[in-house]
Design a protein around this motif. Structure first.
Motif, short mmCIF file in Angstrom:
data_model
loop_
_atom_site.label_atom_id
_atom_site.label_comp_id
_atom_site.label_asym_id
_atom_site.label_seq_id
_atom_site.Cartn_x
_atom_site.Cartn_y
_atom_site.Cartn_z
N PHE A 134 46.65 47.46 49.44
CA PHE A 134 45.61 48.46 48.63
C PHE A 134 44.35 47.87 48.37
O PHE A 134 43.77 47.03 49.07
N GLY A 135 43.32 47.97 47.88
CA GLY A 135 42.05 48.00 47.98
C GLY A 135 41.55 47.01 46.62
O GLY A 135 42.19 46.66 45.32
N VAL A 136 40.37 46.28 47.33
CA VAL A 136 40.33 44.66 46.14
C VAL A 136 39.01 44.94 45.94
O VAL A 136 37.78 44.70 47.51
N GLU A 137 37.82 45.23 45.08
CA GLU A 137 36.66 45.49 45.36
C GLU A 137 36.51 43.78 44.95
O GLU A 137 37.06 43.23 44.22
N SER A 138 34.98 43.50 45.26
CA SER A 138 34.47 42.82 44.67
C SER A 138 34.80 42.08 43.32
O SER A 138 34.15 43.42 42.33
N GLY A 139 34.77 40.81 42.90
CA GLY A 139 35.01 40.69 41.93
C GLY A 139 36.48 40.61 40.71
O GLY A 139 36.99 40.13 40.12
N ALA A 140 37.05 41.36 42.05
CA ALA A 140 38.72 41.36 41.26
C ALA A 140 39.36 39.88 41.65
O ALA A 140 39.01 39.46 42.97
N ASN A 141 40.18 39.56 41.17
CA ASN A 141 41.04 38.38 40.88
C ASN A 141 42.13 38.71 41.60
O ASN A 141 42.77 38.95 40.56
N VAL A 142 42.36 38.67 42.55
CA VAL A 142 43.82 39.19 42.97
C VAL A 142 44.41 38.25 44.05
O VAL A 142 43.37 37.52 45.64
N LYS A 192 44.21 50.62 44.30
CA LYS A 192 42.58 49.59 44.03
C LYS A 192 43.05 48.54 42.79
O LYS A 192 43.46 48.95 42.26
N VAL A 193 42.16 47.46 42.85
CA VAL A 193 42.31 46.31 42.17
C VAL A 193 40.63 46.20 41.89
O VAL A 193 39.89 46.04 43.13
N GLU A 194 40.50 46.41 40.85
CA GLU A 194 38.92 46.24 40.32
C GLU A 194 38.19 45.06 39.54
O GLU A 194 39.58 45.16 38.99
N ALA A 195 37.12 45.46 39.73
CA ALA A 195 37.32 43.52 38.83
C ALA A 195 37.91 43.53 37.02
O ALA A 195 38.27 42.66 36.69
N ASN A 196 37.27 45.04 36.58
CA ASN A 196 37.48 45.24 35.20
C ASN A 196 38.11 46.59 34.62
O ASN A 196 39.38 47.32 34.00
N ARG A 197 39.15 47.20 36.10
CA ARG A 197 40.31 48.17 35.78
C ARG A 197 41.95 48.04 36.86
O ARG A 197 40.88 47.53 38.42
N LEU A 198 42.60 48.60 36.97
CA LEU A 198 43.67 48.29 38.18
C LEU A 198 43.69 49.96 37.91
O LEU A 198 44.63 50.53 37.42
N VAL A 199 43.48 50.16 39.26
CA VAL A 199 44.42 51.54 39.64
C VAL A 199 45.47 51.98 40.23
O VAL A 199 45.81 51.68 41.16
N LEU A 200 46.30 52.94 39.92
CA LEU A 200 47.48 52.96 40.55
C LEU A 200 47.50 54.44 40.63
O LEU A 200 46.55 55.45 40.41
N GLU A 201 48.97 54.98 41.09
CA GLU A 201 48.27 56.62 41.37
C GLU A 201 48.92 57.12 40.27
O GLU A 201 47.71 58.70 40.30
N GLN A 202 49.41 57.15 39.29
CA GLN A 202 49.28 58.44 38.12
C GLN A 202 48.37 57.37 36.86
O GLN A 202 48.81 57.76 35.97
N GLU A 227 45.10 54.05 35.50
CA GLU A 227 44.67 53.36 35.26
C GLU A 227 45.15 52.52 34.25
O GLU A 227 45.31 52.56 33.13
N ILE A 228 44.54 51.46 34.67
CA ILE A 228 44.62 50.20 33.46
C ILE A 228 43.48 49.03 32.96
O ILE A 228 43.25 48.93 34.41
N PRO A 229 42.71 49.46 31.51
CA PRO A 229 41.66 48.44 31.96
C PRO A 229 42.38 46.35 32.26
O PRO A 229 43.10 45.84 31.87
N THR A 230 41.41 45.81 32.87
CA THR A 230 41.86 44.13 33.41
C THR A 230 40.27 43.53 32.92
O THR A 230 39.39 44.31 31.91
N GLY A 231 39.89 42.83 33.35
CA GLY A 231 39.53 42.05 33.96
C GLY A 231 39.00 40.49 34.71
O GLY A 231 39.86 40.33 35.09
N PRO A 232 38.26 40.30 34.71
CA PRO A 232 37.66 39.09 35.88
C PRO A 232 39.00 37.78 36.14
O PRO A 232 38.81 37.52 36.38
N ASP A 233 39.08 37.54 34.42
CA ASP A 233 40.14 36.76 34.03
C ASP A 233 41.40 37.18 34.46
O ASP A 233 41.80 36.36 33.77
#
Ligand SMILES: Cc1cc2nc3c(=O)[nH]c(=O)nc-3n(C[C@H](O)[C@H](O)[C@H](O)COP(=O)(O)OP(=O)(O)OC[C@H]3O[C@@H](n4cnc5c(N)ncnc54)[C@H](O)[C@@H]3O)c2cc1C
Length: 448
Positions: free
Chosen positions: A137-145, A281-291, A293-299
């Motif tokens: 999966f992709g990881v965008e800048s600012g994502a905490n993985v 994909k994991v982004e700084a503020n959301r997690l994108v899944l096949e079906q 997405e859910i909101p997340t955050g940098p912490d």
């Protein structure tokens, strides 16, 4: 080495022996007991029964570091025989006109090695682990993985946790968080598929071998009477042989991993489960899944547990002229199988005969694989009964889960389990080969 007068050159691109154990996460333990893990000639651990913790009452399980040290000791012992040469930091590039091409990663030179007998391909089922795999999966800048290996160092700074993956590694990560006092409500678990786990009770050797035989007997009874795949798994669940974390959700994944009742109970506390397919994909503020997405955050700390583990590559002949491709034969017994293949290579001349005694039996990924996996094991083991040397070796091997049967056969529980197995195994094989599939046959998963 024990069965034949041979010399062996071992080639591995890593700097030390130990394979994927070089990259073990800090809280990884064997999931099976040490008592039947490793190589045939060297015990691992002391066959102690754990007195406390999730493994209480069961045979001890080595830590990742202990397994790594163990394989280092195995390599030193082999080296001291003078018949084994271990070339670490050497990469096998394939066959060339003058032999096998091997790249010395320290000097940069390429050598050719001509094996007198065979090349043993021990990479076909090479494991993929989070520390070294390519993330699917992709990881965008600012994502905490982080890979699961970094969880202990990174955990303190996070407000909550998203554990990515539905297999054994993700279960280990969740147990680690819970054992370290994290409230279950702070853990979100992304499970693209639901997993069936074996109950650890049925994988105990030596003085608890009646349990192991009892588990096999349950398998044969369920397999003999099942009316379809769904009914088969209902029976295995009802008997306590298999369990899923959430009994209200259909489970389609079976990877041959196990949990204790304590671990299962702990994991059931995590109710925030995301079932929206695989992570894209994991982004700084959301997690994108096949079906979705859910909101997340940098912490929010995302813990990557999506590597495949041991490979479920398709079957190919194990013994070929000039080549052995190590694969599974008896289900869920990786180190027993490799030792068995060494024994058969040393004791038989004809590749067709070796392949008859050792048909490949790929690791399972989904419940659809369970019938083939079990019936092939049982049919293969029946063929061994007519081969006294092989049967004798298997019975005495320390890597054999049920090797202690002869010493415990007089016990009532062991006898009852053997009787149940013998009553059902023939019908079980027949029934499994014809069993209607009611589940959706998934393509083999390459990630968890
Ligand atoms: C996390 C985890 C836990 C496990 N726990 C258990 C357990 O409890 N019980 C159990 O029975 N099994 C367990 N297994 C299964 C485990 O895979 C085996 O037990 C065993 O350690 C695998 O060893 P291997 O040598 O076959 O493969 P690997 O450890 O994957 O080693 C393959 C090696 O081949 C090298 N290599 C690959 N290509 C090349 C090349 N071209 N040239 C040179 N070198 C190359 C790699 O660098 C690597 O060192 C576990 C697996 C994993 C991933």
């Amino acid at each position: 080495m024990a069965e034949a007068d041979v010399e062996v050159t071992v080639i591995d691109r890593q700097d030390a022996p130990g394979g994927h154990w070089l990259h073990a996460y800090p809280f990884l333990r064997l999931h099976s007991p040490s008592a039947y893990y490793g190589v045939n000639s060297l015990p691992l651990g002391e066959n102690r029964i754990d007195e406390s913790g999730d493994n209480a009452g069961y045979y001890e399980r080595a830590t990742g570091e202990e397994v790594f040290d163990y394989f280092g000791e195995v390599a030193s012992r082999l080296d001291r025989t003078g018949r084994v040469r271990i070339l670490t930091a050497h990469e096998h590039l394939g066959g060339g006109p003058g032999g096998e091409r091997v790249h010395d990663l320290r000097s940069g030179k390429v050598h050719e090695i001509s094996p007198r007998r065979k090349v043993v391909d021990a990479r076909y089922l090479e494991s993929s682990v989070p520390a070294t795999h390519t993330r699917p999966f992709g990881v965008e800048s600012g994502a905490n993985v982080v890979p699961v290996n970094d969880l202990p160092d990174a955990a303190g700074d996070a407000t909550s946790y998203v554990v990515l993956g539905a297999g054994k590694t993700s279960a280990d990560a969740c147990c680690w968080l819970l054992n370290n006092g994290i409230d279950p409500d702070r853990i979100r678990w992304v499970r693209p598929r639901e997993m069936w786990f074996d109950d650890r009770t049925y994988f105990q050797p030596l003085d608890q071998v009646a349990n192991a035989m009892g588990g096999i007997a349950i398998d044969t009874e369920a397999a003999a009477h099942a009316t379809d795949l769904g009914n088969l798994f209902d029976r295995l669940e009802e008997s306590g042989r298999l369990a899923r974390i959430d009994p209200s959700t259909p489970a389609t994944m079976y990877r041959g991993t196990m949990l204790s009742a304590g671990e299962l109970e702990a994991l059931r506390q995590i109710e925030n489960v995301v079932r929206l397919g695989r992570v894209m994909k994991v982004e700084a503020n959301r997690l994108v899944l096949e079906q979705g997405e859910i909101p997340t955050g940098p912490d929010v700390l995302h813990v990557d547990c999506t590597a495949l583990g041991i490979s479920n590559a398709p079957a190919k002949p194990i013994f070929d002229p000039g080549r052995i491709t190590l694969q599974a034969v008896r289900h869920n017994s990786p180190t027993f199988n490799c030792a068995l293949l060494g024994f058969v290579e040393a004791r038989r001349d004809d590749d067709a005969e070796k392949n008859r005694l050792c048909p490949p039996n790929p690791y399972a990924s989904s419940i659809d694989d369970w019938p083939r996996m079990m019936s092939r094991t049982w049919q293969t083991e029946q063929a061994w009964l007519s081969e006294p040397d092989l049967f004798g070796w298997a019975t005495e091997s320390r890597l054999n889960l049920i090797g202690a049967m002869p010493e415990h056969i007089a016990e009532g529980t062991t006898q009852a389990a053997v009787q149940k197995y013998l009553t059902h195994v023939g019908q079980a094989i027949e029934n499994l080969n014809e069993l209607p599939r009611t589940s959706s046959s998934e393509a083999s998963s390459q990630t968890l």
